[in-house]
Design a protein around this motif. Structure first.
Motif: not given
Length: 362
Positions: A313-324
């Motif tokens: 989930x921590x990695x998912x936050x990274x991916x969402x934030x970076x692309x967001x």
């Protein structure tokens, strides 16, 4: 007089019965949903992911499209694979600062053997896997043998691998890049396994997302359902006590370092087969992101507490934030500010949840 005595006795018996009943009820009382959630290390990361998801869904148009979802899942997948392995190692009480450069080292070994030595890609992948597991085992053995902090040992490995990557690549190719993988034998079949796409409603999703999900499920199962998972928590939380009750501390920690090296090999293989080239200085600095993702997911820096699902989930936050941030057309420099705030918030939340979990378990 007899009536009085009888009444008094009945009252005492009633009082005793009440005490027994209340004691029994207290023992049999079910733990509420809120208390069950508090003891889960990943609850903070899940709430954070929900906030990030809702925020970028509202302020951007592309974030919730099928293409947008595929993009931020792809961004999170390779980071998530590494974060899961790093989380297991951190729960076991150790760190691996060579994890980032390992992704480049294994990709370079595969690429050099396939393009320069003419090996079949599958054989080159096998050799690079053996190389990765050997480095991981050496890291674990050296930490256990010398008693030095894993931070120092793996920092040395990081520097050594970085030097080898640059020196050997320049010696073999005259540059700091290896390319030409698409012309090698076995590239097509290996690419299908490690770097292909899966169409969902006409939108291609990278197979790395599938690897990420499978490894998350496997790591979560190992942690909570197996003896080895119990050993991981034990050697990270109370190594002296764990050794006293027969837990194989040395073997467990060496296997954890090898697990991190395996994850580095898998990510390196995905990258080299997807992009067909690799830079010798690739992967430097990523080790901090792996650790941050694990901490955001609920791992404590002191060991003995954490979650594989939380790291994913921590990695998912990274991916969402970076692309967001990209979809919102903000300056990408703001992502580093986001990482810093996220790390500090995660440490504070994790410590608070750990204390509450300990009170609930009492």
């Amino acid at each position: 007089m007899s009536v009085t005595t009888s009444t008094s006795g009945s009252g005492q018996e009633a009082d005793k019965g009440t005490v027994r009943s209340s004691t029994q009820d207290e023992r049999l009382a079910q733990v509420g949903l809120a208390q069950r959630l508090i003891v889960r290390p990943e609850i903070g990361a899940a709430l954070g992911a929900l906030v990030v998801f809702v925020f970028f869904s509202v302020i951007t148009e592309q974030f919730l499209t099928l293409g947008g979802v595929a993009t931020w899942l792809d961004d999170a997948s390779t980071l998530g694979i590494m974060a899961i392995a790093v989380a297991l190692l951190m729960i076991g009480g150790e760190f691996d600062l060579s994890a980032g450069v390992m992704t480049a080292s294994t990709a370079l070994v595969t690429a050099l053997l396939a393009t320069q030595a003419g090996l079949n890609v599958w054989l080159a992948l096998l050799v690079s896997l053996i190389f990765a597991l050997g480095v991981g085992a050496f890291n674990g053995w050296l930490v256990m043998r010398t008693g030095l902090p894993s931070f120092i040992v793996t920092l040395g490995t990081f520097l050594a691998l970085q030097g080898l990557n640059l020196g050997v690549t320049r010696l073999a190719t005259g540059t700091v890049q290896v390319s030409g993988m698409r012309a090698t034998e076995g590239y097509e079949s290996a690419g299908l396994f490690f770097a292909s796409t899966i169409d969902i409603f006409g939108q291609p999703f990278r197979i790395s997302v599938v690897w990420w999900i499978l490894l998350t499920a496997l790591a979560a199962f190992v942690l909570v359902r197996t003896r080895f998972g119990n050993w991981i928590f034990a050697v990270g939380g109370a190594p002296t006590s764990a050794r006293a009750v027969g837990v194989p501390l040395v073997r467990t920690k060496i296997l954890l370092f090898m697990t991190t090296a395996f994850a580095g090999w898998l990510v390196g293989s995905i990258n080299i087969l997807r992009f067909a080239s690799v830079q010798a200085n690739q992967g430097i600095g990523l080790e901090l992101q792996f650790i941050i993702a694990a901490v955001v997911g609920g791992c404590l820096l002191t060991g003995g507490f954490g979650s594989a699902v939380g790291a994913a989930i921590g990695a998912l936050i990274f991916g969402m934030a970076r692309q967001g941030i990209i979809y919102a057309q903000w300056d990408s420099d703001w992502f580093m500010l986001f990482l810093g705030v996220l790390l500090l918030a995660a440490v504070l939340v994790n410590n608070s949840l750990r204390r509450r979990a300990e009170r609930v378990r009492r």
